[in-house]
Design a protein around this motif. Sequence first.
Motif, PDB file in Angstrom:
ATOM      1  N   PRO A   7       0.844  -1.210   0.000  1.00  0.00           N
ATOM      2  CA  PRO A   7       0.000   0.000   0.000  1.00  0.00           C
ATOM      3  C   PRO A   7       0.875   1.255   0.000  1.00  0.00           C
ATOM      4  N   THR A   8       0.649   2.132  -0.954  1.00  0.00           N
ATOM      5  CA  THR A   8       1.508   3.327  -1.096  1.00  0.00           C
ATOM      6  C   THR A   8       0.669   4.603  -1.096  1.00  0.00           C
ATOM      7  N   ASN A   9      -0.452   4.600  -0.400  1.00  0.00           N
ATOM      8  CA  ASN A   9      -1.365   5.741  -0.473  1.00  0.00           C
ATOM      9  C   ASN A   9      -1.005   6.863   0.499  1.00  0.00           C
ATOM     10  N   ASN A  10       0.096   6.752   1.237  1.00  0.00           N
ATOM     11  CA  ASN A  10       0.485   7.806   2.169  1.00  0.00           C
ATOM     12  C   ASN A  10       1.641   8.598   1.579  1.00  0.00           C
ATOM     13  N   PHE A  11       1.317   9.687   0.878  1.00  0.00           N
ATOM     14  CA  PHE A  11       2.360  10.556   0.340  1.00  0.00           C
ATOM     15  C   PHE A  11       3.100  11.278   1.469  1.00  0.00           C
ATOM     16  N   VAL A  12       2.384  11.585   2.554  1.00  0.00           N
ATOM     17  CA  VAL A  12       3.000  12.246   3.705  1.00  0.00           C
ATOM     18  C   VAL A  12       3.597  11.180   4.614  1.00  0.00           C
ATOM     19  N   GLU A  13       4.860  11.345   4.948  1.00  0.00           N
ATOM     20  CA  GLU A  13       5.564  10.364   5.762  1.00  0.00           C
ATOM     21  C   GLU A  13       6.359  11.095   6.837  1.00  0.00           C
ATOM     22  N   SER A  14       6.654  10.411   7.926  1.00  0.00           N
ATOM     23  CA  SER A  14       7.511  11.000   8.957  1.00  0.00           C
ATOM     24  C   SER A  14       8.971  10.782   8.577  1.00  0.00           C
ATOM     25  N   SER A  15       9.831  11.660   9.071  1.00  0.00           N
ATOM     26  CA  SER A  15      11.272  11.502   8.825  1.00  0.00           C
ATOM     27  C   SER A  15      11.788  10.193   9.390  1.00  0.00           C
ATOM     28  N   PHE A  16      11.103   9.692  10.436  1.00  0.00           N
ATOM     29  CA  PHE A  16      11.544   8.441  11.052  1.00  0.00           C
ATOM     30  C   PHE A  16      11.493   7.303  10.039  1.00  0.00           C
ATOM     31  N   TRP A  17      10.330   7.104   9.390  1.00  0.00           N
ATOM     32  CA  TRP A  17      10.197   5.998   8.442  1.00  0.00           C
ATOM     33  C   TRP A  17      10.918   6.296   7.130  1.00  0.00           C
ATOM     34  N   ASN A  18      11.017   7.566   6.771  1.00  0.00           N
ATOM     35  CA  ASN A  18      11.639   7.917   5.490  1.00  0.00           C
ATOM     36  C   ASN A  18      13.165   7.884   5.562  1.00  0.00           C
ATOM     37  N   PHE A  19      13.713   8.172   6.769  1.00  0.00           N
ATOM     38  CA  PHE A  19      15.174   8.242   6.890  1.00  0.00           C
ATOM     39  C   PHE A  19      15.715   7.383   8.028  1.00  0.00           C
ATOM     40  N   ALA A  79      10.405   4.010   2.192  1.00  0.00           N
ATOM     41  CA  ALA A  79       9.737   4.208   3.484  1.00  0.00           C
ATOM     42  C   ALA A  79       8.588   3.230   3.647  1.00  0.00           C
ATOM     43  N   VAL A  80       7.880   2.941   2.563  1.00  0.00           N
ATOM     44  CA  VAL A  80       6.795   1.947   2.613  1.00  0.00           C
ATOM     45  C   VAL A  80       7.381   0.565   2.853  1.00  0.00           C
ATOM     46  N   SER A  81       8.505   0.261   2.215  1.00  0.00           N
ATOM     47  CA  SER A  81       9.158  -1.035   2.421  1.00  0.00           C
ATOM     48  C   SER A  81       9.558  -1.202   3.878  1.00  0.00           C
ATOM     49  N   ALA A  82      10.048  -0.130   4.500  1.00  0.00           N
ATOM     50  CA  ALA A  82      10.434  -0.205   5.914  1.00  0.00           C
ATOM     51  C   ALA A  82       9.228  -0.530   6.787  1.00  0.00           C
ATOM     52  N   ARG A  83       8.110   0.110   6.546  1.00  0.00           N
ATOM     53  CA  ARG A  83       6.892  -0.190   7.317  1.00  0.00           C
ATOM     54  C   ARG A  83       6.475  -1.653   7.146  1.00  0.00           C
ATOM     55  N   MET A  84       6.534  -2.172   5.898  1.00  0.00           N
ATOM     56  CA  MET A  84       6.104  -3.540   5.640  1.00  0.00           C
ATOM     57  C   MET A  84       7.055  -4.546   6.304  1.00  0.00           C
ATOM     58  N   LEU A  85       8.351  -4.258   6.300  1.00  0.00           N
ATOM     59  CA  LEU A  85       9.294  -5.165   6.960  1.00  0.00           C
ATOM     60  C   LEU A  85       9.110  -5.145   8.473  1.00  0.00           C
ATOM     61  N   TYR A  86       8.807  -3.966   9.030  1.00  0.00           N
ATOM     62  CA  TYR A  86       8.534  -3.882  10.466  1.00  0.00           C
ATOM     63  C   TYR A  86       7.284  -4.687  10.825  1.00  0.00           C
ATOM     64  N   ARG A  87       6.266  -4.624   9.960  1.00  0.00           N
ATOM     65  CA  ARG A  87       5.052  -5.409  10.181  1.00  0.00           C
ATOM     66  C   ARG A  87       5.367  -6.908  10.080  1.00  0.00           C
ATOM     67  N   LEU A  88       6.256  -7.266   9.141  1.00  0.00           N
ATOM     68  CA  LEU A  88       6.659  -8.673   9.007  1.00  0.00           C
ATOM     69  C   LEU A  88       7.365  -9.159  10.262  1.00  0.00           C
ATOM     70  N   ALA A  89       8.196  -8.293  10.841  1.00  0.00           N
ATOM     71  CA  ALA A  89       8.936  -8.672  12.055  1.00  0.00           C
ATOM     72  C   ALA A  89       8.022  -8.880  13.247  1.00  0.00           C
ATOM     73  N   ARG A  90       6.841  -8.261  13.239  1.00  0.00           N
ATOM     74  CA  ARG A  90       5.909  -8.386  14.351  1.00  0.00           C
ATOM     75  C   ARG A  90       5.147  -9.713  14.323  1.00  0.00           C
ATOM     76  N   GLN A  91       5.239 -10.467  13.214  1.00  0.00           N
ATOM     77  CA  GLN A  91       4.532 -11.744  13.139  1.00  0.00           C
ATOM     78  C   GLN A  91       5.188 -12.772  14.049  1.00  0.00           C
ATOM     79  N   GLU A  92       4.374 -13.734  14.537  1.00  0.00           N
ATOM     80  CA  GLU A  92       4.891 -14.747  15.461  1.00  0.00           C
ATOM     81  C   GLU A  92       5.950 -15.613  14.794  1.00  0.00           C
ATOM     82  N   LYS A  93       5.724 -15.981  13.516  1.00  0.00           N
ATOM     83  CA  LYS A  93       6.654 -16.844  12.806  1.00  0.00           C
ATOM     84  C   LYS A  93       7.010 -16.194  11.479  1.00  0.00           C
ATOM     85  N   PHE A  94       8.298 -16.115  11.203  1.00  0.00           N
ATOM     86  CA  PHE A  94       8.730 -15.483   9.957  1.00  0.00           C
ATOM     87  C   PHE A  94       8.359 -16.339   8.739  1.00  0.00           C
TER      88      PHE A  94
END
Length: 503
Positions: A253-265, A336-351
């Motif tokens: 999902p790439t519908n957030n054009f506005v991003e925080s510096s945290f996720w972007n950098f 920045a979207v890839s970073a969010r998706m990888l963080y969500r992947l890390a939150r899963q019980e089993k990789f």
Amino acid sequence: MSPSVAELLLQRLEQEAPGPGGGGGGLCSLEAAAALGLDHQTLVGAVKSLQALGEVIEAEPRAATRWELSAEGEAAARDGSAEARVFRSVPAQGLPHCELMKLPDAQVGFSKAMANKWVRLEKGAPGGPRVFRAVAEVRDAVQESLRRVQRGEAASLPERDRADLKKRKLLLEVTLKSYWLRKGRAFSTAVARQETELTPEMIATGSWRQRPFKSYNFAALGLPPACGHLHPLLKVRSQFRQIFLEMGFTEMPTNNFVESSFWNFDALFQPQQHPARDQHDTFFLQDPAEAPELPAGYMAKVKKVHSQGGYGSQGYKYEWKAEEARKNLLRTHTTAVSARMLYRLARQEKFAPVKYFSIDRVFRNESLDATHLAEFHQIEGVVADRGLTLGHLMGVLKEFFTKLGITQLRFKPAYNPYTEPSMEVFSYHSGLKKWVEVGNSGVFRPELLLPMGLPEGVSVIAWGLSLERPTMIKYGINNIRELVGHRVNLQMVYDSPLCRLDA
């Protein structure tokens, strides 16, 4: 000069005897075509052109039905019906049924001959079923009827016989369309060409007064209006998307054009003093200026790896500030979207291994000129699995670009803050006769992945490219010449904002 078909038709119509009341009697177009030795459709074309001249002639459409023999009917009229030929093929001593079935039209002929009781079948004959004549002579009524049609006597045939012959596809009912032609009020044997437009010369000389003009046809349909079309980038974007889907990727999902510096950098291990984070390179928002919420535990790990190091890295050794990470901006890349998706992947019980892709707009605070725009489209692919190497990345890139139609690739070592090793991807451009950069790639650093919580054995390979430049390499530069209609400098086109590459 020989007269035209229209003039020949007018001369033939002039010869017609007057009808009742002194008017022209008229002429059938079929008869006129035969008398003039012309194809009927050619004559019909002349009729249409004469009608366009006004009231030179009157043409009344007519339709007539007549019967004609088909190709099979012609053969039956010449050689006899299928049942008669079967009867004649059976000798006095009979004929094996299997031999009879080898004859042309034997299936239909045998069936009809059996129905007429002309032949009989002995199934218990020695050597197998055998066909014998049941009568000494037969009368071929089908052949007689077909020959009557040839003589023009189809109307005298009983309706039942005509229907039977039509069902057997020996007889065809043909509808003939013709015209009954008469002299019009403006009849003349001379064909005068009507003018279709009033020219300045006609007005200046006054010749328009003596010239006939074609009447306007207000009921005629105009040219169809030009319809809307998909932008070339949208077309190619759908092709890119299809390639990713064929390779088993899932769209992010790439519908957030506005991003925080945290996720972007910051999440990408890009230091807060990096030049890309300056206002002259990035669009920062004034309202809302800061992101309201960030994951506290993950943010603490990111702060530590930046300022103190960890996971085998010494970090950048600077004072990391949370207020800098909270600043909102227009995303400068879809990573920045890839970073969010990888963080969500890390939150899963089993990789579980994943393959992600995205295609969307990104923004840079650039000075607009011939080679830069403030926004462009970025394509990104991400693969997360155990044991991935640079060889896997090169293989995926070759498969990806091959599906796009770009087969000549080169890889060059490069530096990116969040990938190590990193590679630039080059493709040979036959129009420019040189190698041009089409993308950037690499393996995500442990300082990016491990603070998220991904297992230590997991590697992530990724690549990014602009939508515009591969589009131009594959489709555009030579075709632009055709679109513009004159010569175009290839290097100027390549350096234009349409080909912008900032991955």
